[in-house]
Design an enzyme around this catalytic site. Sequence first.
Site, mmCIF file in Angstrom:
data_model
loop_
_atom_site.group_PDB
_atom_site.id
_atom_site.type_symbol
_atom_site.label_atom_id
_atom_site.label_comp_id
_atom_site.label_asym_id
_atom_site.label_seq_id
_atom_site.Cartn_x
_atom_site.Cartn_y
_atom_site.Cartn_z
ATOM 1 N NE ARG A 1 -1.853 1.581 3.477
ATOM 2 C CZ ARG A 1 -1.629 1.590 4.880
ATOM 3 N NH1 ARG A 1 -2.419 0.601 5.399
ATOM 4 N NH2 ARG A 1 -0.798 2.143 5.465
ATOM 5 C CG HIS B 1 -6.050 2.750 6.951
ATOM 6 N ND1 HIS B 1 -6.294 1.408 6.217
ATOM 7 C CD2 HIS B 1 -7.034 3.020 7.566
ATOM 8 C CE1 HIS B 1 -7.546 1.015 6.851
ATOM 9 N NE2 HIS B 1 -7.930 2.068 7.623
ATOM 10 C CE1 TYR C 1 1.724 1.997 8.434
ATOM 11 C CE2 TYR C 1 0.585 3.680 9.758
ATOM 12 C CZ TYR C 1 0.712 2.915 8.604
ATOM 13 O OH TYR C 1 -0.292 3.317 7.707
HETATM 14 C C1 LIG Z 1 -14.521 -5.866 12.235
HETATM 15 C C2 LIG Z 1 -13.647 -4.812 12.219
HETATM 16 N N1 LIG Z 1 -12.777 -4.372 12.720
HETATM 17 C C3 LIG Z 1 -12.289 -3.283 12.499
HETATM 18 C C4 LIG Z 1 -12.345 -2.488 11.614
HETATM 19 C C5 LIG Z 1 -11.318 -1.199 11.503
HETATM 20 N N2 LIG Z 1 -10.602 -1.315 10.454
HETATM 21 C C6 LIG Z 1 -10.806 -0.601 9.322
HETATM 22 S S1 LIG Z 1 -9.721 -1.112 8.218
HETATM 23 C C7 LIG Z 1 -8.847 -2.098 9.283
HETATM 24 C C8 LIG Z 1 -7.285 -2.605 8.724
HETATM 25 C C9 LIG Z 1 -7.699 -3.547 7.691
HETATM 26 O O1 LIG Z 1 -6.550 -4.125 7.125
HETATM 27 P P1 LIG Z 1 -6.425 -5.001 5.961
HETATM 28 O O2 LIG Z 1 -7.422 -6.119 6.253
HETATM 29 O O3 LIG Z 1 -4.893 -5.585 5.959
HETATM 30 O O4 LIG Z 1 -7.018 -4.307 4.900
HETATM 31 P P2 LIG Z 1 -6.086 -3.346 4.071
HETATM 32 O O5 LIG Z 1 -6.753 -1.923 4.714
HETATM 33 O O6 LIG Z 1 -4.732 -3.176 4.327
HETATM 34 O O7 LIG Z 1 -6.626 -3.301 2.641
HETATM 35 C C10 LIG Z 1 -9.347 -1.742 10.474
HETATM 36 C C11 LIG Z 1 -8.651 -2.312 11.646
HETATM 37 C C12 LIG Z 1 -13.218 -2.897 10.629
HETATM 38 N N3 LIG Z 1 -13.317 -2.201 9.658
HETATM 39 N N4 LIG Z 1 -13.979 -4.066 10.860
#
Ligand SMILES: Cc1ncc(C[n+]2csc(CCOP(=O)(O)OP(=O)(O)O)c2C)c(N)n1
Lengths: 332, 377
Positions: free
Chosen positions: B274, B278, B287
């Site tokens: 990425r 975020h 980080y």
């Molecule tokens: C059940 C849940 N817990 C927490 C969140 C908050 N949250 C949104 S994105 C994220 C990180 C997601 O990381 P990843 O699965 O690696 O996907 P990326 O954003 O890197 O594509 C978090 C913790 C959420 N959306 N849903």
Amino acid sequence: MTTVAAKPATMAQALTRAMRDAMAEDPTVHVMGEDVGALGGVFRITDGLVKEFGEDRVTDTPLAEAGILGTAVGMAMYGLRPVVEMQFDAFAYPAFEQLLSHVAKMRNRTRGKMPLPITIRVPYGGGIGGVEHHCDSSEAYYTATPGLTVVTPATVEDAYGLLRESIASDDPVVFLEPKRLYWSKSQWSPEAPAAVPGIGKALVRRAGTSATLITYGPSLPVCLEAAEAAREEGWDLEVVDLRSLVPFDEETVVASVRRTGRAVVVHEAGGFGGPGAEVAARVSERCFHHLEAPVLRVTGFDIPYPPPMLEKHHLPGVERILDAVARLQWEN
Amino acid sequence: MTVQELPGAGAPHRVTPPPAWRPRMEAAPLLPDPEPYRVLGTPAAEELDPALMRRYYAELVRGRRYNAQATALTRQGRLAVYPSTVGQEAAEIAAALVLEEQDWLFPSYRDTLAAVARGLDPVQALTLLRGDWHTGYDPREHRIAPLCTPLATQLPHAVGLAHAARLRGDAVVALAMVGDGGTSEGDFHEALNFAAVWQAPVVFLVQNNGFAISVPLAKQTAAPTLAHKAVGYGMPGRLVDGNDVAAMHEVLTEAVKRARTGGGPTLIEAVTYRMEAHTNADDATRYRTDAEVEAWKAHDPVQLLERELTARGILDEEGIREARDAAEAMAADLRERMNADPVTDPMDLFAHVYAEQTGRLREQAAMLRAELEAEGE
Ligand SMILES: Cc1ncc(C[n+]2csc(CCOP(=O)(O)OP(=O)(O)O)c2C)c(N)n1
């Protein structure tokens, strides 16, 4: 038309029959859950369905409630009508993420484009001597979630009629089965089941003049018994069975309380934030000038469900209802 | 130490082995190769289909431009939030392009670009992130599930839909996307398990972009790779270079074909990065280091394909210019339409809660209507 003689049938049989008839009429109806196939469910409510409809339509799923409900969402997205069995009230909790975030909201999120016709059958409540996690009255979690219809039958006739309606509904329905009434009987004909009023309609189960007991599900027989006992004290009690908690039939409740001037709400679930709180508030708002006494509640205590040997102290019984009725002789 | 040597042990005693539930298959064919699969820059690139690759190139350029435009719209306050996929365009676009019309895409909240590459109007795709409604399109019409915010919860939906389609005899495949963080959720496990038990025609695409917000992969899992997780469920796991669009296309196509022809589900881990934060609310400097980001820049999905195609004479200056012009036109159109204020109807709040409005909602709707009328006076 030949009339089929009604013979004593149980609520469990009526529920089975409702699923059977729905599946026979509509090939998109699928039953799924833990042990629903060969075993017929731990309460045997799906008994015989797999033999008649096969494993593609009556599916023993892996043991995973979020998976069961989550896959049911996808199946409903593709045009099926899943009927999901949650084995016991407290074992539905792993599926709450799916229930609250998706099942309840899909119609809303997609602005009506993607309704989810899922029926979630949950055996609930106590009174069967079950160990912990087998007796929760979880209705308040469901009624607090917009988008869910919440239904709970108390009679054999309603078990059939309301389950058929729930399966036919284009909205997700949480169908709460009072497990201690599974073996209650009634003169009922599975061949020609009598039509009952639909979801969202409360019924006066016993007419009376001096106060209204408002209740549903497992507490209905208790209220009817209390009403009989109250006659000795000179009370003629009306008993209203809500049948459906969402939507809530305010009109029937309000009309009854306006007639009698007094009301007690009775349920097994804890009182704080329970459905009775909502009913009492609505009655107070709409019947203020008709009320001779405050609306009272007789509910389970606000405690985790007690062990079997103590449950009789927790569950609202006839005595507690009669005590409340006595307090309706309000003098300020 | 043998049994006899154990203190107090008597004569070795023999037991007939119990009738066992035996493993149903050898794990070996399910195991991913330890190195991500690559095509670009390898001899396998000689086999590339020029027309397909030119299409991919145009889509990648458009995708990059789309990301830039959406991020700009956040800065201008036109979008509430935008989770960028700069650096991940190859995986996003291949996920959309390998599907046939009847197939379904189950995107996560990050995968707007995949939805757009599948043909969804970019403005409709951005409805959620703009905040005018939760979903801006009819999922059935486009066969794209609503962008899913709770992590991994869309995965069981994909399994259920694919299962339902198969029961009905339709050759439909569901492709579900999830991030590396999402693989830790219980729903990921339940979805993979159901899919494998039911042999559902599903492809799970994990985009391992290194982070879940700020948490690196090493703190997310101790598995050798995320693709290895497939083996425990009884489905093949594939590790692929997520920045290599040709490799993504090949691996996804194979998995989709496998699903469509009754071979069951596949788990694919696309290793990518990425490049941006975020979302606009995140501070990525807390980080990760600039050096790490720079190193990944050298492995940019658009550049990788452009270099390969120009070297092979599949793409020339004119082709590059055409792709850029088309991307600019898309961005200009998007900008213009997103600059118009969205029209929302407050009464919609009550319109789609139940098929038939409850008495309670009718009352509340009447209250809001009266408030709106009073405001209008
Ligand atoms: C059940 C849940 N817990 C927490 C969140 C908050 N949250 C949104 S994105 C994220 C990180 C997601 O990381 P990843 O699965 O690696 O996907 P990326 O954003 O890197 O594509 C978090 C913790 C959420 N959306 N849903």
